[in-house]
Scaffold this motif. Structure first.
Motif, PDB file in Angstrom:
ATOM      1  N   GLY A  92       0.811  -1.211   0.000  1.00 14.63           N
ATOM      2  CA  GLY A  92       0.000   0.000   0.000  1.00 14.63           C
ATOM      3  C   GLY A  92       0.841   1.256   0.000  1.00 14.63           C
ATOM      4  O   GLY A  92       0.602   2.187  -0.785  1.00 14.63           O
ATOM      5  N   PHE A  93       1.838   1.307   0.865  1.00 12.36           N
ATOM      6  CA  PHE A  93       2.732   2.459   0.892  1.00 12.36           C
ATOM      7  C   PHE A  93       3.557   2.544  -0.389  1.00 12.36           C
ATOM      8  O   PHE A  93       3.858   3.640  -0.874  1.00 12.36           O
ATOM      9  CB  PHE A  93       3.654   2.389   2.109  1.00 12.36           C
ATOM     10  N   ALA A  94       3.946   1.391  -0.936  1.00 14.66           N
ATOM     11  CA  ALA A  94       4.708   1.390  -2.185  1.00 14.66           C
ATOM     12  C   ALA A  94       3.909   2.054  -3.303  1.00 14.66           C
ATOM     13  O   ALA A  94       4.451   2.871  -4.063  1.00 14.66           O
ATOM     14  CB  ALA A  94       5.069  -0.042  -2.583  1.00 14.66           C
ATOM     15  N   PHE A  95       2.638   1.721  -3.381  1.00 16.61           N
ATOM     16  CA  PHE A  95       1.810   2.343  -4.419  1.00 16.61           C
ATOM     17  C   PHE A  95       1.606   3.827  -4.151  1.00 16.61           C
ATOM     18  O   PHE A  95       1.711   4.662  -5.067  1.00 16.61           O
ATOM     19  CB  PHE A  95       0.448   1.655  -4.516  1.00 16.61           C
ATOM     20  N   ALA A  96       1.312   4.192  -2.910  1.00 15.32           N
ATOM     21  CA  ALA A  96       1.021   5.593  -2.591  1.00 15.32           C
ATOM     22  C   ALA A  96       2.232   6.481  -2.883  1.00 15.32           C
ATOM     23  O   ALA A  96       2.097   7.553  -3.503  1.00 15.32           O
ATOM     24  CB  ALA A  96       0.612   5.713  -1.123  1.00 15.32           C
TER      25      ALA A  96
END
Length: 360
Positions: A92-96
């Motif tokens: 999730g953080f990677a995408f954001a």
């Protein structure tokens, strides 16, 4: 009474086994060097990299090894339950973060991704050396400094040379993803590089001769890393040379490690295990399928370069700002989680791999 020579041979600190270690590190390096030689014979060092090289090195090794992390984490229910927040939040953080960077600047996104990849590649080679040191019970401070300097300079020096001699005929992800240095720092770093290489092998030879202490696996990792990175980045200004020397010795050992870990987690008493060939084919087959699917979306949706393999392009320009960061998630997740899942203190099973010889 056991002779000193026999004792030294029996306690040689292999990680997996003598044959597997030699095939993993020596075999992958020999494959890379053989492909380098074939490229020289057929003239591929001075032209565009052949399509089959991209399929073998990038699709079946580089991209596939990213998905091997799934067997260590996302296909293992017990592991997922052990650290659910880490494994759920990382993608999730990677995408954001990727979406924020890509929306701000495409060039900044690819530069950040390239340097994250570089850090990952460097740390993996250091990790192998650290495992071999622990396996051999090596605690000498000076020995650790020499080993660390050797493996880091084996990778960092060629990279500094690369930054100081741009443009090159190859790049990490895309043209101009590395910053260019106006001063040739590699000329100042070269004496430290050669000194570190000399110190490492003088130490290794000295320990072998005077104390009958051998760590051939570690020596092989340092030697093949130094050789392949030097040839692939400094000696040859060639996309083909960089591809085969950089990817093969990185991806294959990682897949061996994940396969070893996955099979060591498989219960052997509840039901008969399939043959080794069947287990290996399932492991390789799944990561190859996942790699192909990802590259199909990359090519049809973004690159439009290999319609002969993936089919006609899709017109996805309207969602590119979301698509590219989304496609980068598996890669970034692999880079980040590697900093957590391969620490001895966090996994008892993995700790056995690096347990000092005879301590088990």
């Amino acid at each position: 009474m056991t002779s000193p020579t026999a004792s030294a041979v029996s306690s040689t600190p292999w990680l997996f086994s003598r044959s597997v270690d030699l095939m993993t590190f020596g075999g992958s390096a020999l494959l890379a060097l053989a492909m380098l030689g074939v490229g020289g014979v057929f003239g591929w060092l001075h032209q565009d990299t052949p399509s089959w090289t991209w399929v073998v090195a990038i699709l079946l090794i580089d991209v596939a090894h990213v998905y091997a992390t799934g067997f260590r984490v996302y296909f293992d229910r017990a592991e997922l339950a052990r650290r659910p927040w880490l494994y759920a939040l990382t993608p999730g953080f990677a995408f954001a973060i990727s979406w924020a960077l890509y929306s701000e600047s495409v060039d900044v996104f690819w530069r950040c991704l390239a340097y994250l990849a570089v850090f990952h590649f460097i740390r993996q080679q250091y990790g192998w050396v650290a495992l071999y040191r622990n396996k051999a019970g090596e605690t000498n401070r000076w020995g650790r400094w020499i080993d660390t300097a050797a493996i880091y300079l084996a990778t960092v020096y060629p990279l500094v040379y690369w930054h100081c001699h741009l443009p090159r005929e190859f790049w990490w992800f895309r043209p101009d993803d590395f910053a260019s240095f106006s001063l040739d720092w590699s000329a100042y770093l070269a004496p430290f590089y050669w000194s570190a290489m000399a110190a490492y092998f003088i130490k290794a030879i000295g320990l072998a001769v005077t104390k009958r202490q051998f760590n051939p696996g570690k020596d092989l990792v340092v030697a093949t890393t130094a050789l392949c990175w030097y040839l692939g980045i400094i000696t040859f200004n060639s996309d083909y040379a960089f591809t085969v020397t950089n990817v093969i010795i990185h991806g294959i050992p990682y897949m061996v490690l994940v396969y070893w870990y996955h099979q060591s987690s498989t219960p052997t008493q509840s039901r008969p295990l399939p043959s080794v060939a069947m287990r290996l084919s399932r492991f390789i087959g799944l990561i190859w399928i996942l790699a192909y699917v990802e590259e199909l979306v990359w090519d049809r949706g973004v690159w439009h370069e290999r319609s002969w393999l993936f089919g006609a392009p899709w017109n996805l320009d309207s969602v590119e700002t979301i698509l590219v960061p989304l496609l980068a998630v598996p890669q970034i997740t692999h880079y980040v989680l590697d900093g957590f899942i391969w620490k001895r203190r966090t996994s008892r099973k993995f700790a056995t791999l690096a347990s000092p010889t005879g301590a088990g």
